[in-house]
Scaffold this active site. Structure first.
Site, short mmCIF file in Angstrom:
data_model
loop_
_atom_site.label_atom_id
_atom_site.label_comp_id
_atom_site.label_asym_id
_atom_site.label_seq_id
_atom_site.Cartn_x
_atom_site.Cartn_y
_atom_site.Cartn_z
N SER A 158 21.78 -54.92 42.99
CA SER A 158 22.61 -54.61 44.16
C SER A 158 22.04 -53.36 44.82
O SER A 158 21.38 -52.55 44.15
CB SER A 158 24.05 -54.33 43.70
OG SER A 158 24.78 -53.70 44.74
N TYR A 171 31.01 -50.42 38.55
CA TYR A 171 30.03 -51.36 39.12
C TYR A 171 28.68 -50.66 39.33
O TYR A 171 27.62 -51.19 38.95
CB TYR A 171 30.58 -51.90 40.44
CG TYR A 171 29.74 -52.97 41.10
CD1 TYR A 171 29.75 -54.27 40.61
CD2 TYR A 171 28.94 -52.67 42.19
CE1 TYR A 171 28.98 -55.26 41.22
CE2 TYR A 171 28.18 -53.65 42.81
CZ TYR A 171 28.19 -54.94 42.32
OH TYR A 171 27.44 -55.92 42.91
C1 BGC Z 1 28.74 -56.01 46.34
C2 BGC Z 1 29.40 -56.36 47.64
C3 BGC Z 1 29.16 -55.27 48.67
C4 BGC Z 1 27.68 -54.93 48.76
C5 BGC Z 1 27.40 -53.77 49.70
C6 BGC Z 1 27.31 -55.66 46.57
O1 BGC Z 1 26.70 -55.33 45.37
O2 BGC Z 1 28.84 -57.11 45.45
O3 BGC Z 1 30.78 -56.54 47.43
O4 BGC Z 1 29.58 -55.72 49.95
O5 BGC Z 1 27.21 -54.60 47.48
O6 BGC Z 1 28.25 -52.68 49.50
#
Ligand code: BGC
Length: 270
Positions: A158, A171
């Site tokens: 991510s 996260y």
């Molecule tokens: C998340 C999304 C988010 C994106 C940008 C991703 O890792 O799963 O929910 O919109 O990051 O912030």
């Protein structure tokens, strides 16, 4: 949301990048995982669509891929349970006749301010996003080494392996963990011909973002963080995964490829 689904067709033979490959995609029955299963299959890979619980969508996907002349199976697994992972990977190797591509896609998120974060929620996110990635990577690497396969492990990371995110500290900790886990095992496995790399999506129109997408104000606010001026589509990510897993990317090891419309360029900083 546009996704490669119906009518589903394979690419013409000379455009297929993954002919003869055997892949598993964790969390393969929705969002980026779902699109990635279709994209890998379109490129000629035999694909195991991993799902947890209800298998209806995974089975539908298998039917669509088979109807187009591709190969796919559905497989059930809890990525956080060691025995389950071992069982599922053995099943995939046997049913597909090999395993040389793992896409670690399964992931979850739910916001909590630090002071309100229950330990169970912290643990849940770390378990799925980080420990699940470890368990699946370990099992895939064991199989690839045993079989002497030149394999690829792709992390769906991510932008939040790099960008801090308020109320998503668990996260971000999981994705930051995935980044250095990926780089460390990339060094370990490269001498064995196994490439590890990360694809890091930004804001992609998937079910994980359904609430935000349904709210025009919140949707627009996030759009302001994207220099390209649009949310990403599943195919923006799945095409990058297929390419990165293919021989076209054979010298890419341990890198993170951001697929984010420029979100990691800090557009608000002037
Ligand atoms: C998340 C999304 C988010 C994106 C940008 C991703 O890792 O799963 O929910 O919109 O990051 O912030």
């Amino acid at each position: 949301m546009t996704e490669r689904s119906e009518p589903f067709t394979l690419h013409p033979p000379d455009a297929r990048l993954l002919e003869g490959r055997h892949a598993i995609v964790t969390g393969g029955d929705s969002g980026i995982g779902r699109g990635t299963c279709f994209e890998l299959a379109a490129h000629g890979a035999a694909v195991a669509v991993d799902h947890q619980g209800d298998d209806a969508e995974a089975r539908r996907m298998v039917e669509a891929i088979e109807a187009a002349g591709g190969r796919a199976i559905a497989v059930q697994m809890d990525v956080t349970a060691e025995d389950d992972v071992t069982r599922a990977f053995a099943q995939v190797r046997q049913e597909l006749g090999g395993l040389d591509l793992l896409v670690n896609n399964a992931g979850i998120e739910k916001p909590f301010a630090l002071t309100e974060m229950p330990l169970a929620e912290w643990q849940r996110v770390i378990d799925v996003n980080l420990t699940g990635t470890f368990l699946c990577s370990r099992e895939a690497a064991r199989i690839m080494r045993r079989d002497g396969a030149r394999g690829t492990i792709v992390m769906i990371s991510s932008v939040h392996e790099q960008i801090p995110w308020v109320t998503f500290s668990h996260y971000c900790a999981s994705k930051g963990g995935v980044k250095l886990f990926a780089q460390s095992i990339a060094r370990e496995l490269a001498p064995h011909g196994i490439r590890v790399l990360s694809i890091a999506p930004g804001a992609i129109a998937t079910p994980i973002n359904a609430d935000i997408l349904a709210d025009p104000e919140r949707k627009a606010k996030i759009q302001e963080e994207i220099p390209l001026g649009r949310w990403g589509e599943v195919e923006d990510v799945s095409r990058a995964v297929a390419w990165a897993a293919s021989d076209q990317a054979s010298y890419i090891v341990g890198a993170t490829i951001f697929v984010d419309g420029g979100m990691t360029l800090y557009p608000r900083f002037i």
